[in-house]
Design a protein around this motif. Sequence first.
Motif, mmCIF file in Angstrom:
data_model
loop_
_atom_site.group_PDB
_atom_site.id
_atom_site.type_symbol
_atom_site.label_atom_id
_atom_site.label_comp_id
_atom_site.label_asym_id
_atom_site.label_seq_id
_atom_site.Cartn_x
_atom_site.Cartn_y
_atom_site.Cartn_z
ATOM 1 N N SER A 99 0.836 -1.320 0.015
ATOM 2 C CA SER A 99 0.031 -0.068 0.106
ATOM 3 C C SER A 99 0.820 1.233 -0.224
ATOM 4 O O SER A 99 0.623 2.102 -0.693
ATOM 5 N N ILE A 100 1.888 1.146 0.748
ATOM 6 C CA ILE A 100 2.940 2.342 0.805
ATOM 7 C C ILE A 100 3.554 2.582 -0.542
ATOM 8 O O ILE A 100 3.613 3.728 -1.035
ATOM 9 N N THR A 101 3.892 1.521 -1.297
ATOM 10 C CA THR A 101 4.529 1.491 -2.482
ATOM 11 C C THR A 101 3.484 2.215 -3.419
ATOM 12 O O THR A 101 3.773 3.061 -4.327
ATOM 13 N N MET A 102 2.334 1.777 -3.626
ATOM 14 C CA MET A 102 1.322 2.180 -4.439
ATOM 15 C C MET A 102 1.257 3.658 -4.257
ATOM 16 O O MET A 102 0.993 4.598 -5.253
ATOM 17 N N LEU A 103 0.961 4.030 -2.941
ATOM 18 C CA LEU A 103 1.172 5.652 -2.555
ATOM 19 C C LEU A 103 2.018 6.140 -3.259
ATOM 20 O O LEU A 103 2.230 7.417 -3.617
ATOM 21 N N ALA A 104 3.377 5.513 -2.849
ATOM 22 C CA ALA A 104 4.521 6.272 -3.390
ATOM 23 C C ALA A 104 4.740 6.661 -4.832
ATOM 24 O O ALA A 104 5.103 7.517 -5.105
ATOM 25 N N LEU A 105 4.258 5.301 -5.486
ATOM 26 C CA LEU A 105 4.602 5.501 -6.907
ATOM 27 C C LEU A 105 3.411 6.511 -7.288
ATOM 28 O O LEU A 105 3.697 7.138 -8.559
ATOM 29 N N ASP A 106 2.129 6.731 -6.810
ATOM 30 C CA ASP A 106 1.144 7.616 -7.143
ATOM 31 C C ASP A 106 1.871 9.126 -6.981
ATOM 32 O O ASP A 106 1.781 9.844 -7.921
ATOM 33 N N VAL A 107 2.602 9.513 -5.910
ATOM 34 C CA VAL A 107 3.033 10.476 -5.775
ATOM 35 C C VAL A 107 4.178 10.910 -6.748
ATOM 36 O O VAL A 107 4.478 11.981 -7.166
ATOM 37 N N ILE A 108 5.127 9.946 -7.020
ATOM 38 C CA ILE A 108 6.281 10.116 -7.933
ATOM 39 C C ILE A 108 5.587 10.350 -9.331
ATOM 40 O O ILE A 108 6.158 11.042 -9.976
ATOM 41 N N GLU A 109 4.543 9.530 -9.659
ATOM 42 C CA GLU A 109 3.883 9.880 -11.022
ATOM 43 C C GLU A 109 3.293 11.379 -10.976
ATOM 44 O O GLU A 109 3.520 11.957 -12.135
ATOM 45 N N ALA A 110 2.617 11.902 -10.005
ATOM 46 C CA ALA A 110 2.163 13.114 -10.201
ATOM 47 C C ALA A 110 3.303 14.366 -10.241
ATOM 48 O O ALA A 110 3.212 15.216 -10.820
ATOM 49 N N ARG A 111 4.297 13.796 -9.610
ATOM 50 C CA ARG A 111 5.586 14.982 -9.352
ATOM 51 C C ARG A 111 6.505 14.831 -10.563
ATOM 52 O O ARG A 111 6.892 15.845 -11.088
ATOM 53 N N PHE A 112 6.646 13.594 -11.197
ATOM 54 C CA PHE A 112 7.423 13.429 -12.277
ATOM 55 C C PHE A 112 6.629 12.533 -13.633
ATOM 56 O O PHE A 112 6.841 11.357 -13.570
ATOM 57 N N PRO A 113 5.887 13.304 -14.316
ATOM 58 C CA PRO A 113 4.976 12.703 -15.239
ATOM 59 C C PRO A 113 5.803 12.196 -16.366
ATOM 60 O O PRO A 113 5.278 11.148 -16.946
ATOM 61 N N TRP A 114 6.979 12.535 -16.777
ATOM 62 C CA TRP A 114 7.838 11.695 -17.775
ATOM 63 C C TRP A 114 8.231 10.527 -17.343
ATOM 64 O O TRP A 114 8.704 10.375 -16.158
ATOM 65 N N ARG A 115 8.555 9.674 -18.395
ATOM 66 C CA ARG A 115 8.947 8.355 -17.936
ATOM 67 C C ARG A 115 9.938 7.984 -18.943
ATOM 68 O O ARG A 115 10.061 8.389 -20.126
ATOM 69 N N ASN A 116 11.204 7.341 -18.660
ATOM 70 C CA ASN A 116 11.945 6.625 -19.367
ATOM 71 C C ASN A 116 12.648 5.397 -18.817
ATOM 72 O O ASN A 116 12.430 5.305 -17.496
ATOM 73 N N PHE A 117 13.258 4.560 -19.490
ATOM 74 C CA PHE A 117 13.814 3.257 -18.903
ATOM 75 C C PHE A 117 14.469 3.565 -17.720
ATOM 76 O O PHE A 117 14.321 2.844 -16.782
ATOM 77 N N LEU A 118 15.526 4.203 -17.687
ATOM 78 C CA LEU A 118 16.518 4.519 -16.700
ATOM 79 C C LEU A 118 15.919 5.091 -15.254
ATOM 80 O O LEU A 118 15.916 4.444 -14.175
ATOM 81 N N THR A 119 14.799 5.958 -15.541
ATOM 82 C CA THR A 119 13.952 6.558 -14.405
ATOM 83 C C THR A 119 13.317 5.482 -13.875
ATOM 84 O O THR A 119 13.260 5.327 -12.711
ATOM 85 N N GLU A 120 12.511 4.665 -14.498
ATOM 86 C CA GLU A 120 11.677 3.589 -14.045
ATOM 87 C C GLU A 120 12.455 2.582 -13.398
ATOM 88 O O GLU A 120 12.008 1.974 -12.380
ATOM 89 N N TRP A 121 13.649 2.152 -13.786
ATOM 90 C CA TRP A 121 14.422 1.248 -13.247
ATOM 91 C C TRP A 121 15.223 1.943 -11.982
ATOM 92 O O TRP A 121 15.029 0.946 -11.041
ATOM 93 N N ILE A 122 15.415 2.817 -11.840
ATOM 94 C CA ILE A 122 15.981 3.628 -10.589
ATOM 95 C C ILE A 122 14.704 3.485 -9.535
ATOM 96 O O ILE A 122 15.178 3.337 -8.465
ATOM 97 N N VAL A 123 13.720 4.147 -9.959
ATOM 98 C CA VAL A 123 12.564 4.117 -8.994
ATOM 99 C C VAL A 123 12.293 2.799 -8.294
ATOM 100 O O VAL A 123 11.884 2.283 -7.168
ATOM 101 N N ALA A 124 12.232 1.706 -9.540
ATOM 102 C CA ALA A 124 11.960 0.431 -9.114
ATOM 103 C C ALA A 124 12.970 -0.071 -8.088
ATOM 104 O O ALA A 124 12.875 -0.916 -7.161
ATOM 105 N N ALA A 125 14.275 0.131 -8.513
ATOM 106 C CA ALA A 125 15.541 -0.476 -7.763
ATOM 107 C C ALA A 125 15.375 -0.001 -6.303
ATOM 108 O O ALA A 125 15.333 -0.820 -5.299
#
Length: 184
Positions: A99-125
């Motif tokens: 649940s905390i992860t889903m909320l954190a990903l929601d905040v990250i998605e709102a704060r940084f709407p752009w995505r690329n492979f490296l950013t997604e991998w760093i956030v996931a890591a």
Amino acid sequence: MNAQRLIRRAAMPAARRFTTPSPLVAYLTPWVAVVLASWVPLWPVIASAPLMPPFGFLMLLAWRQLRPGLLPVWAGTLLGLFDDMVSGQPMGSAITLWSITMLALDVIEARFPWRNFLTEWIVAALMIVLYILAGVGIANAAGGNTPPLVVVPQMVLSVLIYPLAGRLVATLDRWRLRRYRVVG
């Protein structure tokens, strides 16, 4: 009667015969994929330390990053409950952490709407490492005695396997949105 229907169907453009993806398949695929991935660490693997990545959590991350609005924020609670039941962790640990992860990903998605492979991998890591360390902390608080260094191979393997989980989710997403032939 049937011959006339067949003639009309043959004259129909192909675009009308293959109308839309199945709503049932489109909705249930991410849920079933995460539930099935939560079962994977139960496979018999002999190791002296935890090595199997938390595949259910990896699939949850991959679905959330590939299709941000597909799984609601509260999905972490239900899927975490199932993971708690099959993983052997103290009850409530995956519920809380997912649940905390889903909320954190929601905040990250709102704060940084752009995505690329490296950013997604760093956030996931970051999420994977924090999840595994928090899981060890919760297990130790419930009576375990595991030093955090023991789970370093599991963290490294999980971070390295994450792109494969993302690729699997992308394949499942293409299958989920496949058009089906209308019968009748």
